[in-house]
Design an enzyme around this catalytic site. Structure first.
Site, PDB file in Angstrom:
ATOM      1  CG  HIS A 238      -2.324   0.933   0.775  1.00 29.98           C
ATOM      2  ND1 HIS A 238      -3.245   1.325  -0.278  1.00 29.98           N
ATOM      3  CD2 HIS A 238      -1.860   2.446   1.243  1.00 29.98           C
ATOM      4  CE1 HIS A 238      -3.550   2.539  -0.033  1.00 29.98           C
ATOM      5  NE2 HIS A 238      -2.959   3.576   0.845  1.00 29.98           N
ATOM      6  CG  HIS A 265      -0.053  10.811   1.739  1.00 28.84           C
ATOM      7  ND1 HIS A 265       0.330  10.167   0.147  1.00 28.84           N
ATOM      8  CD2 HIS A 265      -1.108   9.801   2.500  1.00 28.84           C
ATOM      9  CE1 HIS A 265      -0.717   9.238  -0.222  1.00 28.84           C
ATOM     10  NE2 HIS A 265      -1.065   9.045   1.019  1.00 28.84           N
TER      11      HIS A 265
HETATM   12 ZN   LIG Z   1      -3.187   4.844   0.751  1.00 23.88          ZN
END
Ligand SMILES: [Zn+2]
Length: 293
Positions: A238, A265
Site C-alpha cells: 500500500h 504523503h
Molecule cells: Zn493510501
C-alpha cells in the site's frame, strides 16, 4: 514499441460511486476519455461554472489527512488511490467528473478503480508520453525517513517501512514498471491504521466513513479484519500504491529509480517540491532508453 511510451486514455466512460472516508458523503463519479496532452483533470459537476482542477502538484492545498487539490474555488479530496490507479495503468488523459468534494474510499485500495478501467479498456493514443528524466540524484530526509531519486534508465520505485509492531516490522518492495503487474501485485493493497488512531479520528469526527470494509485495522497483536491480509506484505504494497499516486502529481512519470524509507504523503510531497525546484536534476521529453522496444 512498448505501448508504455505512448499516451493513453480509457476506451469509454466509466461510472462508479461510493462514500468519502473523511466526509462520509456519497460521491457519484464518471470518468471520461480525454484527448492527448489533456492530462488528468477533476470537474466538480455540483459546482456549475467552476473550471476543472488539473492533477498537478502546484494545486495541492492540503496533505494532512488526504491529498486535497484546489483551484479557482473548487476542491477535490482523497484522490491518491485513484491517481495511483492511473499511474499504475499508465493512463495520462482523462476527465473525472464528481458531484461531491471527496473521492469514494471504495475498499481502501485501488482495486475497484483499476478493475473498471481495465474492463473499459485502456486506449493507446498516438503521441509519445512525456517523462521527467532524472539527471542528478535528489534527496529529502526527515530524521531516519527519506525519499530520493537516482538517475537510471528505468521506472522503479523501492519502498521500505519499519513499524515497531509484531505484525508489520520491516518490509521492502521494488515495483518495476517493466517487470511487475500493477493490477495483480499492487492495486489490491489496502490502507491501514491502528485502532487507537482510528478512535482518535472518530473523536474529531473525521474518518466518518471509515470501517473494516475500507482499511486494515490493527490492534496490539492482531488484525481485526475477519479475512486477514490480501498479501503477506500488504502494508508495504500500500505504501508503494500511495507513492505511485503521490509522484503522479508531477504530471508525468519519472524515468529513474525512486527509493523511499518510512515515507508518507507529507515527505513524498516535500520530495516533489525539492525535485521540481532542482531544475538541473531533470529534463522532460520522451523516455531515453538503451532500447525502447
Ligand atoms: Zn493510501
Amino acid at each position: 514499441m512498448d505501448t508504455y511510451f505512448k499516451q493513453k486514455t480509457i476506451a469509454r466512460n466509466v461510472a462508479l460511486s461510493g462514500t468519502g472516508v473523511h466526509s462520509g458523503k456519497k460521491n457519484n463519479i464518471t470518468i471520461k476519455p480525454a484527448p492527448e496532452n489533456h492530462g488528468i483533470k477533476f470537474q466538480r459537476v455540483d459546482l456549475p461554472g467552476t473550471q476543472p482542477v488539473q492533477a498537478l502538484f502546484k494545486h495541492v492545498v492540503d496533505t494532512s489527512l488526504a491529498t486535497v487539490l484546489g483551484s479557482n474555488g473548487a476542491i477535490v479530496s482523497t484522490i491518491e488511490h485513484l491517481m495511483a490507479s492511473f499511474a499504475g495503468l499508465g493512463i495520462d488523459n482523462v476527465l473525472v467528473e464528481m458531484d461531491e468534494y471527496e473521492m469514494p474510499i471504495m475498499d481502501g485500495s485501488a482495486k475497484d478503480f483499476t478493475q473498471v478501467f481495465t474492463a473499459a479498456g485502456v486506449a493507446v493514443q498516438g503521441r509519445p508520453k512525456h517523462f521527467m528524466i532524472v539527471r542528478k540524484p535528489v534527496r529529502v530526509e526527515q530524521g531516519d525517513k527519506f525519499v530520493e531519486v537516482i538517475p537510471e534508465p528505468c521506472f522503479k520505485i523501492t519502498c521500505s517501512i519499519d513499524f515497531d509492531h509484531p505484525l508489520i516490522g520491516k518490509q521492502e518492495l521494488t515495483y518495476d514498471r517493466a517487470k511487475n503487474n500493477f493490477e495483480k501485485e499492487i492495486s489490491h493493497a489496502r490502507t491501514f491504521g491502528f485502532i487507537q488512531d482510528i478512535e482518535l479520528l472518530k473523536k474529531f469526527s473525521l474518518g466518518k466513513g471509515g470501517s473494516l470494509d475500507n482499511a486494515i485495522v490493527i490492534d496490539k497483536d492482531k488484525i481485526l479484519n475477519p479475512d486477514g491480509l490480501r498479501y503477506p506484505d500488504e502494508f508495504v504494497r500500500h505504501k508503494l500504491l500511495d507513492s505511485l499516486g503521490d509522484f503522479s502529481l508531477l504530471g508525468m512519470p519519472i524515468q529513474g529509480h525512486i527509493i523511499s524509507h518510512k515515507s508518507g504523503h507529507t515527505l513524498n510531497h516535500a520530495f516533489i517540491k525539492r525535485f521540481l525546484e532542482n531544475r538541473d536534476a531533470w529534463e522532460t521529453g520522451p523516455a531515453k532508453m538503451e532500447s525502447n522496444t
